[in-house]
Design a protein around this motif. Sequence first.
Motif, short mmCIF file in Angstrom:
data_model
loop_
_atom_site.label_atom_id
_atom_site.label_comp_id
_atom_site.label_asym_id
_atom_site.label_seq_id
_atom_site.Cartn_x
_atom_site.Cartn_y
_atom_site.Cartn_z
N SER A 182 -9.11 10.40 7.07
CA SER A 182 -8.38 11.59 7.50
C SER A 182 -6.90 11.26 7.56
CB SER A 182 -8.87 12.03 8.88
OG SER A 182 -8.43 11.11 9.87
N GLN A 183 -6.08 12.27 7.72
CA GLN A 183 -4.64 12.05 7.82
C GLN A 183 -4.29 11.21 9.05
OE1 GLN A 183 -2.18 12.58 5.56
NE2 GLN A 183 -3.92 13.09 4.27
N ASN A 184 -5.17 11.21 10.06
CA ASN A 184 -4.94 10.36 11.23
C ASN A 184 -5.00 8.88 10.88
OD1 ASN A 184 -4.75 12.63 12.86
ND2 ASN A 184 -6.91 12.60 13.42
N ASP A 185 -5.66 8.52 9.80
CA ASP A 185 -5.76 7.13 9.36
C ASP A 185 -4.54 6.68 8.54
OD1 ASP A 185 -8.44 6.80 10.33
OD2 ASP A 185 -9.19 7.83 8.54
N ARG A 186 -3.76 7.62 8.07
CA ARG A 186 -2.71 7.34 7.09
C ARG A 186 -1.71 6.27 7.53
NH1 ARG A 186 -0.83 9.01 2.51
NH2 ARG A 186 1.39 8.88 2.08
N ASN A 187 -1.14 6.39 8.71
CA ASN A 187 -0.07 5.48 9.13
C ASN A 187 -0.53 4.02 9.18
OD1 ASN A 187 1.83 7.51 9.26
ND2 ASN A 187 1.55 7.84 11.46
N TRP A 188 -1.68 3.75 9.76
CA TRP A 188 -2.11 2.35 9.85
C TRP A 188 -2.53 1.81 8.50
CZ3 TRP A 188 -7.08 0.62 8.88
CH2 TRP A 188 -8.12 1.56 8.92
N ILE A 189 -3.04 2.67 7.61
CA ILE A 189 -3.39 2.22 6.26
C ILE A 189 -2.12 1.90 5.47
CG2 ILE A 189 -4.40 2.90 4.06
CD1 ILE A 189 -6.49 4.50 5.73
N VAL A 190 -1.12 2.76 5.54
CA VAL A 190 0.15 2.51 4.86
C VAL A 190 0.74 1.19 5.35
CG1 VAL A 190 2.55 3.30 4.63
CG2 VAL A 190 0.66 4.91 4.29
N GLU A 191 0.67 0.96 6.65
CA GLU A 191 1.18 -0.30 7.21
C GLU A 191 0.39 -1.49 6.68
OE1 GLU A 191 1.22 -2.19 11.60
OE2 GLU A 191 2.20 -0.22 11.44
N GLN A 192 -0.92 -1.37 6.61
CA GLN A 192 -1.77 -2.46 6.12
C GLN A 192 -1.54 -2.72 4.63
OE1 GLN A 192 -5.74 -2.19 7.56
NE2 GLN A 192 -6.43 -3.98 6.47
N PHE A 193 -1.19 -1.67 3.88
CA PHE A 193 -0.97 -1.81 2.43
C PHE A 193 0.49 -2.09 2.08
CE2 PHE A 193 -4.80 0.76 0.61
CZ PHE A 193 -5.68 -0.14 1.18
N VAL B 150 3.73 2.55 -1.36
CA VAL B 150 2.46 3.00 -0.82
C VAL B 150 2.65 4.32 -0.08
CG1 VAL B 150 0.61 2.48 0.82
CG2 VAL B 150 1.48 0.68 -0.70
N ALA B 151 3.67 4.41 0.75
CA ALA B 151 3.90 5.62 1.54
C ALA B 151 4.06 6.86 0.66
CB ALA B 151 5.12 5.44 2.43
N ASP B 152 4.71 6.70 -0.49
CA ASP B 152 4.93 7.84 -1.38
C ASP B 152 3.72 8.18 -2.25
OD1 ASP B 152 7.54 8.16 -0.50
OD2 ASP B 152 8.39 6.96 -2.13
N CYS B 153 2.92 7.18 -2.60
CA CYS B 153 1.90 7.36 -3.62
C CYS B 153 0.46 7.42 -3.11
CB CYS B 153 2.01 6.23 -4.64
SG CYS B 153 3.63 6.16 -5.44
N LEU B 154 0.23 7.08 -1.84
CA LEU B 154 -1.14 7.00 -1.33
C LEU B 154 -1.72 8.37 -1.02
CD1 LEU B 154 -3.46 5.13 -0.38
CD2 LEU B 154 -2.44 5.26 1.90
N PRO C 62 7.58 3.66 -11.62
CA PRO C 62 8.20 4.87 -11.08
C PRO C 62 7.28 5.57 -10.08
CG PRO C 62 7.32 5.30 -13.26
CD PRO C 62 7.15 3.82 -13.01
N ALA C 63 7.87 6.10 -9.01
CA ALA C 63 7.07 6.84 -8.02
C ALA C 63 6.47 8.09 -8.66
CB ALA C 63 7.93 7.21 -6.82
N ASP C 64 7.23 8.70 -9.56
CA ASP C 64 6.75 9.90 -10.23
C ASP C 64 5.60 9.55 -11.16
OD1 ASP C 64 6.72 12.60 -10.94
OD2 ASP C 64 7.98 12.23 -12.69
N GLY C 65 4.43 10.02 -10.85
CA GLY C 65 3.26 9.77 -11.69
C GLY C 65 2.39 8.63 -11.20
#
Length: 133
Positions: A21-32, A10-14, A43-46
Amino acid sequence: MSAHANPATVADCLRLGAGFSQNDRNWIVEQFAPLDARLAAFPADGTDLELMVKDRAARGQKVTLECHIPGQPRIVATSAEEALHDALNDVRNDLRRQLNDAKTRTEPGSNKHLRTTGPDAPAAPLDPEQLVD
């Protein structure tokens, strides 16, 4: 589908789309984070996850999570839950279910066509009458 040297997470692909906003990113990555186990088969690529919300915090908001994986049909999960946290859980769980379904469809044990074709396909079943001494 097998493990890759650089598995998708999730962290690499989201990517955060409309309404986030980018301020939401960390808690969303954690939730996902529970999606990482299923995404690791790709693969992460693509691989791309895009999260969007229409009318955020308004009655009738709609959260959409789109997943693009190379060689796979696009997967879309949506939720109309009023609370954003609940809507995010809803799309996360729906995407996980759809990824599980997609994996099941491509595994030989669940797909007769994949079980009976290819170089590792078993020989035709024996006729029981041929087994008589």
